[in-house]
Structure formats: structure tokens, C-alpha cells
Design a protein around this motif. Structure first.
Motif, PDB file in Angstrom:
ATOM      1  N   TYR A 361       0.936  -1.302  -0.046  1.00 24.53           N
ATOM      2  CA  TYR A 361       0.073   0.010   0.113  1.00 24.53           C
ATOM      3  C   TYR A 361       1.044   1.399   0.035  1.00 24.53           C
ATOM      4  O   TYR A 361       1.925   1.288   0.620  1.00 24.53           O
ATOM      5  CB  TYR A 361      -0.866  -0.121   1.211  1.00 24.53           C
ATOM      6  N   PHE A 362       0.532   2.375  -0.609  1.00 26.62           N
ATOM      7  CA  PHE A 362       1.077   3.634  -0.547  1.00 26.62           C
ATOM      8  C   PHE A 362      -0.058   4.560  -1.041  1.00 26.62           C
ATOM      9  O   PHE A 362      -0.916   4.250  -1.831  1.00 26.62           O
ATOM     10  CB  PHE A 362       2.364   3.396  -1.580  1.00 26.62           C
ATOM     11  N   SER A 363       0.550   5.738  -1.222  1.00 29.96           N
ATOM     12  CA  SER A 363      -0.175   6.941  -1.534  1.00 29.96           C
ATOM     13  C   SER A 363       0.462   7.794  -2.693  1.00 29.96           C
ATOM     14  O   SER A 363       1.726   7.991  -2.406  1.00 29.96           O
ATOM     15  CB  SER A 363      -0.894   7.861  -0.484  1.00 29.96           C
ATOM     16  N   SER A 364      -0.109   8.605  -3.480  1.00 28.85           N
ATOM     17  CA  SER A 364       0.460   9.791  -4.101  1.00 28.85           C
ATOM     18  C   SER A 364      -0.331  10.913  -3.548  1.00 28.85           C
ATOM     19  O   SER A 364      -1.497  11.144  -3.593  1.00 28.85           O
ATOM     20  CB  SER A 364      -0.269   9.592  -5.631  1.00 28.85           C
ATOM     21  N   GLN A 365       0.563  11.738  -2.851  1.00 26.02           N
ATOM     22  CA  GLN A 365       0.110  12.512  -1.862  1.00 26.02           C
ATOM     23  C   GLN A 365      -0.940  13.646  -2.516  1.00 26.02           C
ATOM     24  O   GLN A 365      -1.909  14.130  -1.845  1.00 26.02           O
ATOM     25  CB  GLN A 365       1.099  13.168  -0.992  1.00 26.02           C
ATOM     26  N   ARG A 366      -0.566  14.145  -3.938  1.00 27.11           N
ATOM     27  CA  ARG A 366      -1.368  15.268  -4.327  1.00 27.11           C
ATOM     28  C   ARG A 366      -1.997  14.844  -5.736  1.00 27.11           C
ATOM     29  O   ARG A 366      -2.672  15.489  -6.411  1.00 27.11           O
ATOM     30  CB  ARG A 366      -0.344  16.291  -4.496  1.00 27.11           C
ATOM     31  N   GLY A 367      -1.398  13.545  -6.204  1.00 18.78           N
ATOM     32  CA  GLY A 367      -2.302  12.879  -7.242  1.00 18.78           C
ATOM     33  C   GLY A 367      -1.951  13.745  -8.605  1.00 18.78           C
ATOM     34  O   GLY A 367      -0.907  14.539  -8.770  1.00 18.78           O
ATOM     35  N   THR A 368      -2.979  13.795  -9.618  1.00 23.72           N
ATOM     36  CA  THR A 368      -2.700  14.542 -10.976  1.00 23.72           C
ATOM     37  C   THR A 368      -3.075  16.050 -10.872  1.00 23.72           C
ATOM     38  O   THR A 368      -2.566  16.836 -11.532  1.00 23.72           O
ATOM     39  CB  THR A 368      -3.796  13.704 -11.874  1.00 23.72           C
ATOM     40  N   SER A 369      -3.624  16.329  -9.581  1.00 24.71           N
ATOM     41  CA  SER A 369      -4.148  17.686  -9.407  1.00 24.71           C
ATOM     42  C   SER A 369      -2.993  18.780  -8.991  1.00 24.71           C
ATOM     43  O   SER A 369      -2.716  19.891  -8.915  1.00 24.71           O
ATOM     44  CB  SER A 369      -5.160  17.959  -8.685  1.00 24.71           C
ATOM     45  N   GLY A 370      -1.996  17.866  -7.993  1.00 22.38           N
ATOM     46  CA  GLY A 370      -0.863  18.702  -7.374  1.00 22.38           C
ATOM     47  C   GLY A 370      -1.287  19.426  -6.290  1.00 22.38           C
ATOM     48  O   GLY A 370      -0.511  20.336  -5.718  1.00 22.38           O
TER      49      GLY A 370
END
Length: 386
Positions: A361-370
Motif C-alpha cells: 500500500y502507498f499513496s500519491s499525496q497530491r495525485g494528478t491535481s498537484g
């Protein structure tokens, strides 16, 4: 999980000659079968979630900031950061911090035995910029505030008991924590450009309400011996915690921290280094340093959160870089394990394995929106090494 020093510079995709003979004397170059490929092979094309993975691995989205977690009525938090997994009967729980200020806090997602999401809920509220943290052997989550004079909060992943602020663990810009059941210590990183590395010795193991905070003391070299010295005033006032002990070793932006088998590893983002502390021998050294890659091209940049697998592999998430989670093997091979595409304004956070080691498991903290409202939390499943 014995690991040789990475001063041998076994870096994927870079020839031994590029580093100079002195760094290679008497050591083998752990080269992969093809450039850029580690023990899992080269990364494939991006999947439907924009993630490049080795053959045999698949990804799915678990949660998105501002949206309800599938199958629940719970809205996932913004800026997901540090995380960990906990066994829960035949299933498990993944906890995740929220690195926003104010509010912060942490949430949890529950999974059944098949991996289906069965619930989601809040486990910590009303705190500030909860970045990383660490799991305890007694199955609590230490959520750390990355702010000046920040606290550590001990939380219940199962959502039964109220979170408790642990003042004795010191007030400073906390980042990550790692528990050592052998020496009955909790190691702590500090996210300052002149930060320190600490350990907390609870008066009673399993109870963090009281104890002794100590700071790592060593010379200015990148390897050698070390000692610990007690911090006189862990509350950080009137003198900041990191400036109370003469000779405390400085580290440039402490980030992730992970313990296994008498060794603690931690990362420093300011100089893109992974440090290795041999607790049994009382020595420390660099496990990885991208600045020593002559001509650039280091496979791991923007070091941040770190976790480990039962195989002895370290998995290091990148804050920036090219949005990869890279692997460092016990044979000193460093290579990308996965890459998130189309999210260059984000960072990867919270890598953690399910209790059976089959899911990451992991995250992209700001995703595509930044932005902090664009966070995405993922799961990757596949043939991880035992």
C-alpha cells in the motif's frame, strides 16, 4: 536481514568503471540482466491507474481524497502520507496520516480476508501536519507532527481507543518512528536541515507515557561509531531539542525510518541519502548516496518514506524524483520497483506491506491535481519475494 554497505556502489544502469576503481576494490557489481531492471525485472507500460509495474503485478485504487472510500460512507482525508498495516483477524488494516495544517490526523481502511474493503474511519483528529510515524509491536500507530515543537500521538488502528499525546517522546519537527523490541527503543527522525536522530527509551516497554529521550552522537564523517546522550529538556523550550546536546550529529532533513534485525535505516531528503545504523556493533554508515554516482543517473532520488519486506529488500518512496518506489536488495542492487506517471507535482508516501507480504500500500499525496485534495491511495498485488 544482513546487508553489506552500499559504499560498494552497486547502482543499476551505471557501469562499475564510472565510479572509479577505489570504490570497487574487492567487491562485486550486482548488475541486473538488463539495464534499469532489478530483481523483479523491467517496468512495463503504465496500467489504467497510470502505474508502471514489473510483469505479474497489478494495481488498484483504494481511496481518493475528498471522496468516500468504496463500500463505506467515510470520506478519505487530504494529503495522505505515512502509513502502516496491522493484522485484524483474517483481514488487515491500513492506516494513513494526513499532512495538512491545521486538522491533520489519521484514518484507517479495513480489509477482509480476500482483500475487499470492509470499512473506513478516523483514528486521530485535531492535530497538525501529520507526516510519517511508525508501528509499535503492541499494534498501535505513532502519528508524528511535522511542525516546530510537534508531538507524537499514539493511536489505535482498530478505532476503539482514543488517541493519546506522548509528550515524553519530545517536541520537535517529528517525521518517522521505528520500534526496536530488542533494545526496547523507538527511533525518531527530525525533518530539519540540521536535524538529529533520536531514540526514546520507555520506562516500561509497551507504555509510552514516560521514558528517556536521547540523541545520536557521532563525528562529522559518513561512517564510524556512535553513542547516545540524554536530551535534558525534551519539551524543546527554551532551547530547541536538537540544540541541547553538544556533539549531536546533524542530518539533512530526516525522513523515513525502518528497523529490522539489529539494524535501523533512515533517509535524509536534503542530501538524498539512506543511512544504516548497526545497533549491535554500535556503528553507522551510508547505505546509499546518490551524489557518489559519477555523471548522474542515480536510480533513487528524492528519498522519503521507507519500509522493508521479509526478503530483506528495502522499499524507498520518492518525494519528487520521477515518482518511483525503488528497491534496495540485500545484494546491493538498487532499481525502480514501480513508477507513477502523470503526477510530477506529487510525491509517493506511506509504503507498507499487508501482514502476509503479498500487497503493498502507498499513496500519491497530491495525485494528478498537484494539490492536497487530490491524494490517491493505492494497492499493488503480485509475486513479492519471500
Amino acid at each position: 536481514m544482513e546487508r553489506r554497505s552500499f559504499l560498494r556502489r552497486a547502482v543499476i544502469g551505471t557501469s562499475a568503471a564510472a565510479f572509479g576503481g577505489s570504490l570497487w576494490a574487492g567487491s562485486a557489481f550486482a548488475a541486473p540482466a538488463q539495464p534499469g531492471a532489478g530483481p523483479y525485472g523491467a517496468l512495463g507500460a503504465a496500467d489504467a491507474n497510470g502505474i508502471q509495474l514489473p510483469a505479474g503485478f497489478t494495481s488498484r485504487v483504494i481511496a481518493r481524497s475528498g471522496q468516500t472510500v468504496a463500500g463505506t460512507s467515510y470520506t478519505w482525508h487530504n494529503a495522505p502520507d505515512g502509513g502502516a498495516c496491522f493484522a485484524d483477524g483474517s483481514g488487515w488494516i491500513y492506516v494513513s496520516n494526513s499532512e495538512i495544517n491545521p486538522s491533520g490526523g489519521a484514518s484507517a481502511v479495513k480489509f477482509g480476508s480476500t482483500g475487499a474493503v470492509t470499512g473506513a474511519y478516523r483514528i486521530l483528529s485535531g492535530t497538525r501536519q501529520n507526516c510519517a510515524g511508525g508501528k509499535t509491536p503492541w499494534n498501535t500507530w505513532l502519528s508524528c507532527e511535522e511542525v516546530s515543537l510537534g508531538y507524537v500521538y499514539e493511536t489505535d488502528p482498530f478505532g476503539v481507543n482514543a488517541a493519546v499525546r506522548r509528550d515524553a517522546m519530545g517536541r520537535f519537527k517529528h517525521e518517522a518512528a521505528a520500534a526496536d523490541p530488542v533494545r526496547r527503543a523507538i527511533y525518531l527522525t527530525e525533518d530539519e536541515s540540521d536535524g538529529c536522530f533520536y531514540r526514546f527509551l520507555p520506562t516500561t516497554w509497551g507504555n509510552l507515557s514516560s521514558g528517556t529521550l536521547q540523541v545520536f552522537k557521532a563525528g562529522t564523517a559518513t561512517s564510524g561509531t556512535f553513542t547516545w546522550q540524554t536530551v535534558p529538556d525534551p519539551d524543546g523550550a527554551p532551547t530547541t531539542t536538537r540544540n541541547q546536546v553538544s556533539g549531536a550529529k546533524r542530518f539533512n532533513g530526516g525522513e523515513g525510518c525502518y528497523y529490522a534485525n539489529d539494524t535501523v535505516w533512515f533517509t535524509t531528503k536534503g542530501d538524498n541519502r539512506v543511512w544504516q545504523v548497526n545497533l549491535a556493533a554500535g556503528t553507522y554508515e551510508l547505505a546509499y548516496d546518490d551524489s557518489l554516482v559519477v555523471g548522474g543517473g542515480a536510480p533513487l532520488t528524492g528519498v522519503d518514506n521507507v519500509t522493508g519486506a521479509s526478503s530483506g529488500d528495502l522499499f524507498v518512496a520518492e518525494d519528487g524524483g520521477n515518482m518511483e518506489i525503488c528497491i534496495i536488495t540485500p545484494d546491493d542492487v538498487v532499481a525502480p520497483f514501480l513508477r507513477i506517471t502523470g503526477q510530477s507535482s506529487s510525491e509517493i508516501t506511506g509504503p507498507a506491506f499487508s501482514p502476509d507480504g503479498r500487497r503493498l500500500y502507498f499513496s500519491s499525496q497530491r495525485g494528478t491535481s498537484g494539490s492536497s485534495s487530490g491524494g490517491i491511495t493505492y494497492e499493488v498485488t503480485g509475486p513479492f519475494r519471500a
